[in-house]
Design an enzyme around this catalytic site. Sequence first.
Site, PDB file in Angstrom:
ATOM      1  CB  CYS A 153      29.779  40.331  43.236  1.00 54.05           C
ATOM      2  SG  CYS A 153      30.580  40.186  41.638  1.00 54.05           S
ATOM      3  CB  CYS A 158      39.787  45.260  31.322  1.00 52.51           C
ATOM      4  SG  CYS A 158      40.406  43.836  30.437  1.00 52.51           S
ATOM      5  CB  CYS A 246       6.049  14.636  19.048  1.00 52.55           C
ATOM      6  SG  CYS A 246       6.383  16.000  17.939  1.00 52.55           S
ATOM      7  CB  CYS A 249       9.207  14.010  15.088  1.00 56.91           C
ATOM      8  SG  CYS A 249       9.286  13.827  16.870  1.00 56.91           S
ATOM      9  CB  CYS A 254       7.888   9.758  30.326  1.00 54.61           C
ATOM     10  SG  CYS A 254       7.610  10.486  31.941  1.00 54.61           S
ATOM     11  CB  CYS A 307      38.634 -29.067  44.528  1.00 54.89           C
ATOM     12  SG  CYS A 307      39.874 -29.387  45.771  1.00 54.89           S
ATOM     13  CB  CYS A 320      40.285 -24.124  53.520  1.00 50.97           C
ATOM     14  SG  CYS A 320      38.554 -24.602  53.704  1.00 50.97           S
ATOM     15  CB  CYS A 337      37.073 -26.901  57.562  1.00 50.28           C
ATOM     16  SG  CYS A 337      36.798 -25.511  56.483  1.00 50.28           S
TER      17      CYS A 337
END
Lengths: 490, 169
Positions: A153, A158, A246, A249, A254, A307, A320, A337
């Site tokens: 670039c 330094c 493996c 080990c 997956c 309630c 309410c 209601c």
Amino acid sequence: MSGDVNRQLSHMSEASSCYSDGNSSEDMDEDIDQYYMDTTDDLDLDCPSKTDDPEYFEYEPLQVMDAERLLNEEIEALCTKLKVSPSMAKMLLLRHNWQKEEIIENYQKDPSGFLIDSHLTSRRKHDNLIGPRPMCSVCCVNYPRDRFHGVTCGHMFCQDCWDMHFQTQIQDGITTAIECMAKECPVLVTEDFVCEVLTQPKLRDKYSKFSFNDLIKSHPKLRFCPGVDCAVIIKAKESKAKKVECQTCKASFCFRCGISYHAPTECDVIKRWLTKCEDDSETANYISAHTKDCPRCHVCIEKNGGCNHMQCPECKYDFCWMCLGDWKSHGSEYYECSRYKENPNIANESVHVQAREALKKYLFYYERWENHAKSLQLEETTTSKITTRTQEKVMNNQGTWIDWQYLLRAAALLKKCRYTLQYTYPYAYYMDKGSRKVLFEYQQAQLEAEVENLSWKVERAEITDRGDLENQMDVAEKRRQTLLKDFLEV
Amino acid sequence: MTTPARRRLMRDFKRLQEDPPSGVSGAPSDNNIMLWNAVIFGPHDTPFEDGTFKLTIEFTEEYPNKPPTVRFISKMFHPNVYADGSICLDILQNRWSPTYDVSAILTSIQSLLHDPNPNSPANNEAAQLYRENRREYEKKVAAIVQESWNDDDDEGEEDEEEEESKAGS
């Protein structure tokens, strides 16, 4: 498990070694047949596991040296093809996941544009040095021009500042992603420049170690074995979500994503499921299913009784639960209601209902997933019990050690089937409704039933007839294979 | 003992005095060049106008290869400032470049006051109000602007506050 080793080392030629469990008597017969038939090679039909086994996967373990050689060959090939430096070729391969054809094509189409997109050069060459003794804009010290260095670039700093920059980056584990020091300059620093500038040999070693890790991680056909302190690198022909074991080990995982094998669920789905189980996203769902915000002070309130007259514990506002309106206006009109709630609040209500439904669904699958995980742990004790029992029997002259090996095989198969069964639940959770899901859940139920049967028989192996148990093993494994064949992405 | 970090900080201080950016000021504390006190004046045409916000900047010997820790001492109400005063700003984290100096840091924070980023909220309430209820946001900001003057009036209290924040960090 000599069959497994053979499968990895010489997968193509010897069909007989493609079996994962090469020690049953049938396999032995086939082995013998195979041995004599091998002269008539190139008969694909004599490798049943390759075509029939949905979990069949070719891979081989590499040591670090082998992997390095393999990578270097690919890097050199690209160098000669594009006539770029090895460090540059390395960066290009790393940033484009080793898609050599794609790199060559794009580079030949527009070399500078491709390098800019790859953050390996900039659109214009900068020049930040003024006078015969310019000032380094990082340390603010003036030096003669020959003390200044930079990458493509053109930003020059330094030598000491570059050295310091590389030191701090490498100590943070950053190597192939080190950028130019200039602000907002994305150009990457290549290996040759880093090694030229770095003064401490120890850091140079660290750099090559970390950058090797980056190279392997970016390569779709290579993967580090995730086993603890295991240095093996697995090489496969294709990047597929298949099971790798493996040999060094014994870790199994997956190949594509590196976490525990998860067939039939796909990599991104299992990741989503695991994060879902881990984080508290369900807590959020719980909150929206069981709580509402106080309409006045917006504090979150959990409804802990039947309630509907609520009082906010914070601001003491009476309201309410149904309509979130002031309780004062209720009283005699209360029943209105409860009839009313369908209309003005329906949008809001349905959100709550939806959340509650979602929570129920998740808990359904999670319970089963957890249950199988726990059962799987319990099967470990079954295995050790079988081992002790076998020893006792042999000591008491009730058959030989070999006579009782089928019990251990049964326990191993049970674990394998239960493992797959466990991983069918995340798959089902994320599945869309439809006939495919119906089929999946049918097969899942079948597998579940056979696994439980097998589990029952293994636990009571002494009173179960050997033939019956072997039969059950066969049935369970067939169910497992059928499910995978239909739903595992190949 | 002089180190690259200390030498560079002396240069930063000199530059800040020779070429002071408008609306910010800063200086090393009396006995420690690695700890700076700074003030940012609320930029014009923003709700922060007329506020005088105090900050501390803490450097390590890795400066300028690593960014300093910058924190508001004055109370702040801003989508990208955490409750403890620390700031969520890309150039102070992953977009840091060793070419930034104290002057660049302070002017960047000043422009952050001007231009919050509600998509990476450090203060959820502030981010939400900034997006949805600008009037309420401005009211809350006005309150902390007033508080920033109180700090000036009462020097003793301010010192106490600084002590507290140091103990907390």
